[in-house]
Design a protein around this motif. Structure first.
Motif, PDB file in Angstrom:
ATOM      1  N   ASP A 244      28.162  55.012 -11.588  1.00  0.00           N
ATOM      2  CA  ASP A 244      28.159  53.781 -12.186  1.00  0.00           C
ATOM      3  C   ASP A 244      28.513  53.759 -13.715  1.00  0.00           C
ATOM      4  O   ASP A 244      29.713  52.965 -13.959  1.00  0.00           O
ATOM      5  CB  ASP A 244      26.882  53.019 -12.137  1.00  0.00           C
ATOM      6  CG  ASP A 244      27.027  51.551 -12.554  1.00  0.00           C
ATOM      7  OD1 ASP A 244      27.875  50.732 -12.015  1.00  0.00           O
ATOM      8  OD2 ASP A 244      26.097  51.320 -13.378  1.00  0.00           O
ATOM      9  N   ARG A 257      41.186  43.850 -22.861  1.00  0.00           N
ATOM     10  CA  ARG A 257      42.375  43.581 -23.987  1.00  0.00           C
ATOM     11  C   ARG A 257      42.238  43.776 -25.517  1.00  0.00           C
ATOM     12  O   ARG A 257      42.844  43.523 -26.232  1.00  0.00           O
ATOM     13  CB  ARG A 257      42.626  41.922 -23.521  1.00  0.00           C
ATOM     14  CG  ARG A 257      43.801  41.492 -22.716  1.00  0.00           C
ATOM     15  CD  ARG A 257      43.488  42.286 -21.310  1.00  0.00           C
ATOM     16  NE  ARG A 257      44.534  41.960 -20.397  1.00  0.00           N
ATOM     17  CZ  ARG A 257      44.759  42.543 -19.228  1.00  0.00           C
ATOM     18  NH1 ARG A 257      44.002  43.383 -18.672  1.00  0.00           N
ATOM     19  NH2 ARG A 257      45.770  42.136 -18.289  1.00  0.00           N
ATOM     20  N   ILE A 258      40.994  43.879 -25.425  1.00  0.00           N
ATOM     21  CA  ILE A 258      40.625  44.141 -27.084  1.00  0.00           C
ATOM     22  C   ILE A 258      39.496  45.374 -26.937  1.00  0.00           C
ATOM     23  O   ILE A 258      38.604  45.625 -26.080  1.00  0.00           O
ATOM     24  CB  ILE A 258      39.839  43.095 -27.578  1.00  0.00           C
ATOM     25  CG1 ILE A 258      40.493  41.747 -27.607  1.00  0.00           C
ATOM     26  CG2 ILE A 258      38.985  43.288 -29.122  1.00  0.00           C
ATOM     27  CD1 ILE A 258      40.010  40.544 -28.156  1.00  0.00           C
TER      28      ILE A 258
ATOM     29  N   THR B 240      43.381  36.001 -26.245  1.00  0.00           N
ATOM     30  CA  THR B 240      43.064  37.413 -26.178  1.00  0.00           C
ATOM     31  C   THR B 240      41.701  37.657 -25.984  1.00  0.00           C
ATOM     32  O   THR B 240      41.448  38.390 -25.079  1.00  0.00           O
ATOM     33  CB  THR B 240      43.791  38.321 -27.323  1.00  0.00           C
ATOM     34  OG1 THR B 240      45.070  37.890 -27.628  1.00  0.00           O
ATOM     35  CG2 THR B 240      43.506  39.575 -27.069  1.00  0.00           C
ATOM     36  N   GLU B 241      40.852  37.153 -26.684  1.00  0.00           N
ATOM     37  CA  GLU B 241      39.570  37.025 -26.282  1.00  0.00           C
ATOM     38  C   GLU B 241      38.948  36.667 -25.010  1.00  0.00           C
ATOM     39  O   GLU B 241      38.104  37.287 -24.388  1.00  0.00           O
ATOM     40  CB  GLU B 241      38.478  36.344 -27.724  1.00  0.00           C
ATOM     41  CG  GLU B 241      38.605  37.023 -28.867  1.00  0.00           C
ATOM     42  CD  GLU B 241      39.920  36.726 -29.676  1.00  0.00           C
ATOM     43  OE1 GLU B 241      40.785  36.157 -29.205  1.00  0.00           O
ATOM     44  OE2 GLU B 241      39.951  37.197 -30.709  1.00  0.00           O
ATOM     45  N   ASP B 244      40.362  39.206 -22.437  1.00  0.00           N
ATOM     46  CA  ASP B 244      39.594  40.383 -22.530  1.00  0.00           C
ATOM     47  C   ASP B 244      38.106  40.395 -21.818  1.00  0.00           C
ATOM     48  O   ASP B 244      37.936  41.168 -21.017  1.00  0.00           O
ATOM     49  CB  ASP B 244      39.066  40.601 -24.013  1.00  0.00           C
ATOM     50  CG  ASP B 244      38.612  41.953 -24.400  1.00  0.00           C
ATOM     51  OD1 ASP B 244      38.904  43.038 -23.726  1.00  0.00           O
ATOM     52  OD2 ASP B 244      37.245  42.064 -24.542  1.00  0.00           O
ATOM     53  N   PHE B 247      39.173  39.811 -17.842  1.00  0.00           N
ATOM     54  CA  PHE B 247      39.639  41.209 -17.385  1.00  0.00           C
ATOM     55  C   PHE B 247      38.597  42.178 -17.196  1.00  0.00           C
ATOM     56  O   PHE B 247      38.518  43.004 -16.459  1.00  0.00           O
ATOM     57  CB  PHE B 247      41.075  41.433 -17.836  1.00  0.00           C
ATOM     58  CG  PHE B 247      42.089  40.739 -17.440  1.00  0.00           C
ATOM     59  CD1 PHE B 247      42.641  40.725 -15.874  1.00  0.00           C
ATOM     60  CD2 PHE B 247      42.680  39.845 -18.292  1.00  0.00           C
ATOM     61  CE1 PHE B 247      43.564  39.723 -15.474  1.00  0.00           C
ATOM     62  CE2 PHE B 247      43.918  38.685 -17.801  1.00  0.00           C
ATOM     63  CZ  PHE B 247      44.059  39.050 -16.263  1.00  0.00           C
ATOM     64  N   ARG B 248      37.863  42.198 -18.329  1.00  0.00           N
ATOM     65  CA  ARG B 248      36.664  42.982 -18.373  1.00  0.00           C
ATOM     66  C   ARG B 248      35.787  42.872 -16.941  1.00  0.00           C
ATOM     67  O   ARG B 248      35.250  43.638 -16.496  1.00  0.00           O
ATOM     68  CB  ARG B 248      35.945  42.971 -19.544  1.00  0.00           C
ATOM     69  CG  ARG B 248      36.345  43.863 -20.781  1.00  0.00           C
ATOM     70  CD  ARG B 248      35.504  43.553 -21.928  1.00  0.00           C
ATOM     71  NE  ARG B 248      36.271  44.330 -23.034  1.00  0.00           N
ATOM     72  CZ  ARG B 248      35.539  45.268 -23.743  1.00  0.00           C
ATOM     73  NH1 ARG B 248      34.426  45.844 -23.374  1.00  0.00           N
ATOM     74  NH2 ARG B 248      36.393  45.844 -24.715  1.00  0.00           N
ATOM     75  N   ALA B 251      37.398  43.661 -13.997  1.00  0.00           N
ATOM     76  CA  ALA B 251      37.330  45.485 -13.961  1.00  0.00           C
ATOM     77  C   ALA B 251      35.845  46.004 -13.544  1.00  0.00           C
ATOM     78  O   ALA B 251      35.812  46.940 -12.686  1.00  0.00           O
ATOM     79  CB  ALA B 251      37.866  45.958 -15.317  1.00  0.00           C
ATOM     80  N   ILE B 252      34.838  45.230 -14.237  1.00  0.00           N
ATOM     81  CA  ILE B 252      33.587  45.936 -14.100  1.00  0.00           C
ATOM     82  C   ILE B 252      33.089  45.577 -12.600  1.00  0.00           C
ATOM     83  O   ILE B 252      32.426  46.567 -11.770  1.00  0.00           O
ATOM     84  CB  ILE B 252      32.672  45.230 -14.831  1.00  0.00           C
ATOM     85  CG1 ILE B 252      32.750  45.595 -16.385  1.00  0.00           C
ATOM     86  CG2 ILE B 252      31.010  45.867 -14.599  1.00  0.00           C
ATOM     87  CD1 ILE B 252      32.030  45.104 -17.520  1.00  0.00           C
ATOM     88  N   GLY B 255      34.621  48.269 -10.395  1.00  0.00           N
ATOM     89  CA  GLY B 255      34.252  49.589 -10.627  1.00  0.00           C
ATOM     90  C   GLY B 255      32.885  49.979 -10.630  1.00  0.00           C
ATOM     91  O   GLY B 255      32.684  51.084 -10.475  1.00  0.00           O
ATOM     92  N   ALA B 256      32.077  49.072 -10.883  1.00  0.00           N
ATOM     93  CA  ALA B 256      30.591  49.161 -11.093  1.00  0.00           C
ATOM     94  C   ALA B 256      29.890  49.739  -9.633  1.00  0.00           C
ATOM     95  O   ALA B 256      30.466  49.705  -8.613  1.00  0.00           O
ATOM     96  CB  ALA B 256      29.900  48.100 -11.285  1.00  0.00           C
ATOM     97  N   ARG B 257      29.113  50.693  -9.818  1.00  0.00           N
ATOM     98  CA  ARG B 257      28.310  51.275  -8.529  1.00  0.00           C
ATOM     99  C   ARG B 257      27.125  50.598  -8.354  1.00  0.00           C
ATOM    100  O   ARG B 257      26.147  51.043  -7.491  1.00  0.00           O
ATOM    101  CB  ARG B 257      28.458  52.717  -8.508  1.00  0.00           C
ATOM    102  CG  ARG B 257      29.443  53.477  -8.070  1.00  0.00           C
ATOM    103  CD  ARG B 257      30.927  53.233  -8.124  1.00  0.00           C
ATOM    104  NE  ARG B 257      31.788  53.908  -7.665  1.00  0.00           N
ATOM    105  CZ  ARG B 257      33.078  53.783  -7.516  1.00  0.00           C
ATOM    106  NH1 ARG B 257      33.392  52.719  -8.431  1.00  0.00           N
ATOM    107  NH2 ARG B 257      33.941  54.428  -6.969  1.00  0.00           N
ATOM    108  N   LEU B 259      24.938  46.988  -9.451  1.00  0.00           N
ATOM    109  CA  LEU B 259      25.174  45.678 -10.074  1.00  0.00           C
ATOM    110  C   LEU B 259      23.858  44.818  -9.563  1.00  0.00           C
ATOM    111  O   LEU B 259      23.440  44.717  -8.301  1.00  0.00           O
ATOM    112  CB  LEU B 259      26.331  44.872  -9.030  1.00  0.00           C
ATOM    113  CG  LEU B 259      27.546  45.058  -9.767  1.00  0.00           C
ATOM    114  CD1 LEU B 259      28.810  44.189  -9.046  1.00  0.00           C
ATOM    115  CD2 LEU B 259      27.831  44.688 -11.274  1.00  0.00           C
ATOM    116  N   GLU B 263      23.636  39.966 -13.079  1.00  0.00           N
ATOM    117  CA  GLU B 263      24.932  40.593 -13.713  1.00  0.00           C
ATOM    118  C   GLU B 263      26.295  40.229 -12.856  1.00  0.00           C
ATOM    119  O   GLU B 263      27.110  39.696 -13.163  1.00  0.00           O
ATOM    120  CB  GLU B 263      25.024  42.116 -13.915  1.00  0.00           C
ATOM    121  CG  GLU B 263      26.129  42.565 -14.862  1.00  0.00           C
ATOM    122  CD  GLU B 263      26.430  43.908 -14.747  1.00  0.00           C
ATOM    123  OE1 GLU B 263      25.754  44.702 -14.331  1.00  0.00           O
ATOM    124  OE2 GLU B 263      27.254  44.395 -15.676  1.00  0.00           O
TER     125      GLU B 263
END
Lengths: 330, 330
Positions: A244, A257-258, B240-241, B244, B247-248, B251-252, B255-257, B259, B263
């Motif tokens: 994880d 992005r930041i 941008t904020e 960020d 897309f974070r 991405a999470i 990607g997360a294993r 959750l 969350e």
């Protein structure tokens, strides 16, 4: 687990006042003596010499981030000089705390290489210069803590599993106990980042060079062994938690992005753990190491050939990391 | 921005003691009267009736997470009954706080649909049952706060931009000021999650149904307008904020294993914002809405057909979300 080995020697010229008492003319003499000596022994052909004026920002910070100079070297008022060998494995600061301080870096745990090259350079320099040396104490240095061998032998180790299992403090306390120093990634006084630790000797007096190196090597081997056991433990008992952490870190690096320098360093260190544990294979250790240097503020600006404020850096850093990792994947 | 509209009506039978004084036989009479009435008006063909014993765990929590029953309905000692319409737009709780409470859900802001269907059902039930009604007060209810219309008209709005610009409190205070209630995603007493808010009337007495609906609609339209402006502001000044954050989150989720439900809900809500702002197009709103329900503990166990402890759920939830999002992408 051992990122690099570093050997640092401090030397002073016998016929010039030490730093605390040296005036501009003395400092200039040290720089020119060293430059001449480096020229004589053939170093200048294989590397680059920087005069004081060439060490201004952003180059100074950039060299600092690459661990080629110290924070003190950047802030000193003295007239400085710097020699950096071709592959950056060798660097030599003039008029930092001592007249001369030079280091040799080697990959992994390799004191034979690092100390071997340092000893050769030391001998060559001594053939051209008169070192301040006392038969009783050994090499004389500006600060008594460096007296004697004036050797600092250090290893940079990556111990993320010991941090995750919370054993790191206990383990590092063992190193402190036998007289070694422990530091985070970016040198003295800075907090630990990315679970990198530098282990080095504190004593320079009353021990030979080989005894010092032996002690650091021995502790380093123990740390490797503890880290290996911690990794085994994690993979056996907390595999999902490790996965994880590792895959979230990679995902954030590819999605953000930041990115601040500190967050990027920590995320890359976790990805590094993922690689060595065999969980991640889309990125190589070399690429992670390269990015770990590039994400530092000054290096980022050099590679992007731009002067950027903090917010711009965080944005461009994220873009650089994202594009590198996405490119690697496809 | 408006996820759904909900209309809830509370009714009691004239010839049976209200909940506080009703014994098991009374409760049984309410259940059988309602079941019979629903049968008579043709509802049972289009939906499903659950007896008390069919409402045990994990189905109870699952229904709660789908907003088809209330927390009180799960914990009451009374003999219950539940009717759920085919598409889950209609649900009717028997022996919650009142003898009968039914709700109709509609997508987006649509009181015409929600209240229209509720009124039809209400009229049909009234053709079969004698409601407790006072010419002076209107419909009589167990708690005086529901007296009169016994109507709760609510909208679920998604206001992430107002949360990001920190204007949400000020904006929602306006709704409270004119007598509306504001709640987080999972009903009364729970903290706000994923920036979803439920706005509903508190008063049921002294206003007609259409006045109540008009007030909620008007406030809802204002909130939409504020949220729209906040989104414009974000995209113009903090793009941008926002990118960020968006897309974070994506991405999470990919990607997360591990959750947690909370969350996952928050991350999905941020992805939802990314979709409506046109930043993300690899996932649809419908898919995010579907996942937002699936990640809740009981629904997750139903869809996976497994009884899981907390740690297992967090792991299987991450796998479900990851595989769904990765599949969508390829």
């Amino acid at each position: 687990m051992v990122v690099s080995t570093r050997v640092r020697l401090a030397r002073n010229l016998a016929d010039v006042p030490f730093a605390a008492k040296a005036g501009p003319a003395d400092q200039e003499r040290v720089v020119s003596s060293l430059r001449w000596a480096l020229q004589e022994i053939g170093c200048l052909e294989q590397g680059r010499f920087f005069d004081d004026e060439q060490l201004a920002e952003p180059r100074g910070s950039c060299l600092l981030e690459r661990h080629l100079v110290s924070p003190d070297f950047l802030s000193t008022k003295a007239r400085r000089g710097l020699y950096v060998g071709e592959d950056e494995a060798v660097s030599l600061m003039i008029n930092e705390e001592d007249h001369v301080r030079f280091q040799v870096l080697a990959s992994g745990l390799d004191f034979a290489e690092a100390f071997g090259r340092a000893a050769v350079l030391d001998e060559k320099l001594e053939s051209q210069l008169a070192y301040a040396f006392s038969p009783e104490f050994g090499f004389l240095t500006a600060c008594p803590t460096n007296l004697g061998t004036a050797l600092r032998a250090s290893v940079m180790v990556h111990l993320p599993a010991l941090v995750m299992t919370r054993e790191i403090e206990k383990v590092l306390r063992g190193a402190l106990h036998i007289g070694l120093a422990v530091r985070g990634l970016f040198g003295e006084g800075t907090e630990t980042r990315g679970n990198y630790f530098q282990i080095s000797n504190q004593r320079t007096l009353g021990q030979s060079e080989s005894e010092i190196i032996e002690t650091v090597t021995e502790v380093c081997r123990q740390l490797i062994e503890y880290e290996r056991k911690a990794r085994e433990y994690l993979m056996r008992n907390l595999r999902t938690e490790v996965e994880d952490k590792v895959f979230r870190s990679l995902a954030i690096l590819k999605g953000a992005r930041i990115l601040t320098s500190s967050e990027a360093t920590n995320l890359l260190a976790t990805v590094r753990l993922g690689i060595v544990l065999g969980l991640i294979n889309e990125v190589t250790l070399a690429e992670v190491n390269r990015l770990t240097v590039l994400v530092r503020p000054a290096n980022l600006q050099v590679v992007l050939a731009a002067t950027l404020d903090g917010a711009e850096r965080d944005e461009r850093r994220a873009t650089l990391v994202r594009e590198t990792l996405v490119r690697l994947r496809s």
